[in-house]
Design a protein around this motif. Structure first.
Motif, short mmCIF file in Angstrom:
data_model
loop_
_atom_site.label_atom_id
_atom_site.label_comp_id
_atom_site.label_asym_id
_atom_site.label_seq_id
_atom_site.Cartn_x
_atom_site.Cartn_y
_atom_site.Cartn_z
N ARG A 115 0.84 -1.20 0.00
CA ARG A 115 0.00 0.00 0.00
C ARG A 115 0.88 1.25 0.00
NH1 ARG A 115 -5.39 1.15 0.93
NH2 ARG A 115 -5.78 -1.08 1.13
N LEU A 116 0.38 2.29 -0.64
CA LEU A 116 0.97 3.62 -0.58
C LEU A 116 0.11 4.51 0.30
CD1 LEU A 116 2.84 5.96 -1.60
CD2 LEU A 116 1.22 6.22 -3.51
N PHE A 117 0.74 5.20 1.25
CA PHE A 117 0.04 6.11 2.14
C PHE A 117 0.46 7.54 1.81
CE2 PHE A 117 0.75 2.11 4.36
CZ PHE A 117 -0.51 1.80 4.86
N VAL A 118 -0.51 8.38 1.45
CA VAL A 118 -0.21 9.77 1.11
C VAL A 118 -0.99 10.68 2.06
CG1 VAL A 118 0.40 9.33 -1.28
CG2 VAL A 118 -1.98 9.74 -0.70
N SER A 119 -0.29 11.60 2.69
CA SER A 119 -0.89 12.46 3.71
C SER A 119 -0.73 13.92 3.32
CB SER A 119 -0.20 12.19 5.06
OG SER A 119 -0.61 13.09 6.06
N SER A 120 -1.83 14.68 3.41
CA SER A 120 -1.79 16.14 3.22
C SER A 120 -1.12 16.57 1.92
CB SER A 120 -1.08 16.81 4.41
OG SER A 120 -1.83 16.71 5.58
N GLU A 121 -1.52 15.97 0.82
CA GLU A 121 -0.98 16.37 -0.48
C GLU A 121 -2.00 16.10 -1.57
OE1 GLU A 121 0.48 18.23 -2.69
OE2 GLU A 121 2.42 17.87 -1.69
N VAL A 122 -2.07 17.01 -2.53
CA VAL A 122 -2.96 16.80 -3.67
C VAL A 122 -2.34 15.74 -4.58
CG1 VAL A 122 -3.82 19.17 -3.54
CG2 VAL A 122 -1.90 18.64 -5.07
N ALA A 123 -3.17 15.14 -5.41
CA ALA A 123 -2.70 14.14 -6.36
C ALA A 123 -1.78 14.78 -7.40
CB ALA A 123 -3.89 13.48 -7.04
N PRO A 124 -0.90 13.99 -8.02
CA PRO A 124 0.08 14.55 -8.96
C PRO A 124 -0.53 15.44 -10.04
CG PRO A 124 0.60 12.27 -8.49
CD PRO A 124 -0.72 12.54 -7.83
N GLN A 125 -1.68 15.05 -10.59
CA GLN A 125 -2.26 15.82 -11.69
C GLN A 125 -2.89 17.13 -11.22
OE1 GLN A 125 -3.53 12.99 -10.51
NE2 GLN A 125 -5.71 13.29 -10.10
N ASP A 126 -3.02 17.31 -9.91
CA ASP A 126 -3.67 18.52 -9.38
C ASP A 126 -2.65 19.54 -8.85
OD1 ASP A 126 -6.20 17.50 -9.89
OD2 ASP A 126 -6.26 16.43 -7.98
N GLY A 127 -1.39 19.28 -9.02
CA GLY A 127 -0.35 20.19 -8.54
C GLY A 127 0.38 20.87 -9.68
N PRO A 128 1.41 21.63 -9.33
CA PRO A 128 1.90 21.89 -7.98
C PRO A 128 0.91 22.72 -7.16
CG PRO A 128 3.56 22.46 -9.63
CD PRO A 128 2.26 22.27 -10.35
N TYR A 129 0.80 22.37 -5.88
CA TYR A 129 -0.13 23.08 -5.01
C TYR A 129 0.46 23.16 -3.60
CZ TYR A 129 -4.15 24.37 -2.23
OH TYR A 129 -4.98 25.03 -1.36
N GLY A 130 0.18 24.25 -2.93
CA GLY A 130 0.59 24.42 -1.54
C GLY A 130 0.95 25.87 -1.27
N TYR A 131 0.43 26.40 -0.19
CA TYR A 131 0.68 27.80 0.12
C TYR A 131 2.16 28.08 0.31
CZ TYR A 131 1.71 27.03 5.03
OH TYR A 131 2.31 26.62 6.19
N PHE A 132 2.93 27.09 0.78
CA PHE A 132 4.35 27.29 1.04
C PHE A 132 5.13 27.47 -0.25
CE2 PHE A 132 3.53 22.78 0.74
CZ PHE A 132 4.53 22.33 -0.10
N LEU A 133 4.57 27.08 -1.40
CA LEU A 133 5.28 27.24 -2.67
C LEU A 133 5.48 28.71 -3.01
CD1 LEU A 133 3.66 24.47 -4.91
CD2 LEU A 133 5.68 24.33 -3.46
N GLY A 134 4.66 29.57 -2.43
CA GLY A 134 4.78 30.99 -2.70
C GLY A 134 5.45 31.78 -1.60
N LEU A 135 5.95 31.11 -0.57
CA LEU A 135 6.56 31.81 0.55
C LEU A 135 7.99 32.26 0.23
CD1 LEU A 135 5.46 29.59 3.60
CD2 LEU A 135 4.48 31.77 2.86
N ASP A 136 8.36 33.40 0.76
CA ASP A 136 9.75 33.83 0.68
C ASP A 136 10.54 33.17 1.81
OD1 ASP A 136 9.00 35.20 2.98
OD2 ASP A 136 9.04 37.18 2.03
#
Length: 242
Positions: A115-136
């Motif tokens: 099994r693969l366990f994925v926590s707190s992340e969008v699926a590959p086709q829905d990214g890149p995503y995440g508020y931290f991607l825009g942080l300085d």
């Protein structure tokens, strides 16, 4: 072959020979294997093996991987001696994408994960995503401080400065990960959301069903709740590989 020779640098300690199953834990962005310091080494015969990636902690002098695909190729081979029992892969936030790529590689070459366990992340086709991607760098430093506190580590300025470069590199890798048509895994997926997660709201994780047979689980807690090894999460992981 000695234990040290077998282990190389991918684990802080050699995985146990008597484990009935193993779950390989990939570290969060900017962190190394010690981020799982609060996790038990074993639960009901299932061993939790924290993976040490290059470019961090005792592998700081090694170049970090520039893509999740590159990481998956190397990690799949490094794990191969320890895939003699049922196993799973766990990743939180961006490391869920690294775990996905590693699972895809192992599904191709065998043996496939239980099994693969994925926590707190969008699926590959829905990214890149995440508020931290825009942080300085200032914003990323605040995030690092919060994570270190959650790990029980005092966030001294020197430690923040040392780790910030690793986190910035990991963020850039995440930004470059574009997968509009991800492979469908032959192993099942468990998608884990957290009700108070301000980084990735659970409703945004529905896309994992496009990547394979997916079970969705929702736990109480915020983005860093997993660091403390909550019993519900550990029990879920153990059940998933037995």
């Amino acid at each position: 072959m000695t234990a040290t020779a077998r282990r190389g640098k991918w684990f802080l300690k050699e995985p146990r020979a008597d484990a009935s199953a193993r779950i390989f834990l990939l570290p969060y962005s900017g962190c190394g294997a010690t981020m799982y310091r609060q996790w038990p080494s074993m639960r009901d015969g299932v061993e939790f093996c924290a993976v040490q990636l290059p470019g961090r902690e005792n592998r700081m002098r090694e170049p970090a991987f520039d893509s999740y695909e590159q990481m998956a190729l190397a990690l799949a081979e490094a794990l191969r001696p320890y895939l003699d029992v049922p196993f799973g892969l766990f990743g939180h936030c961006s490391s869920a994408l690294a775990a996905f790529e590693t699972a895809a590689r192992l599904c191709e070459t065998g043996p496939a994960p239980a099994r693969l366990f994925v926590s707190s992340e969008v699926a590959p086709q829905d990214g890149p995503y995440g508020y931290f991607l825009g942080l300085d760098d200032e914003g990323l430093s605040r995030e690092l401080a919060g994570l270190l506190i959650g790990m029980g580590v005092q966030p001294h300025p020197g430690l923040i400065d040392l780790t910030l470069g690793v986190l910035r590199h990991d963020v850039d890798v995440n930004k470059r990960y574009v997968k509009p048509d991800p492979p469908v895994l032959s192993c099942p997926i468990t998608s884990i959301g957290w009700r108070d997660d301000y980084g990735v709201e659970p409703r945004l994780m529905d896309g994992w069903s496009r990547c394979g047979e997916t079970q969705t689980v929702l736990f109480d807690g915020g983005h860093y709740e997993f660091v403390g090894a909550p019993d519900g999460l550990l029990d879920l992981l153990v059940r998933g590989v037995r």
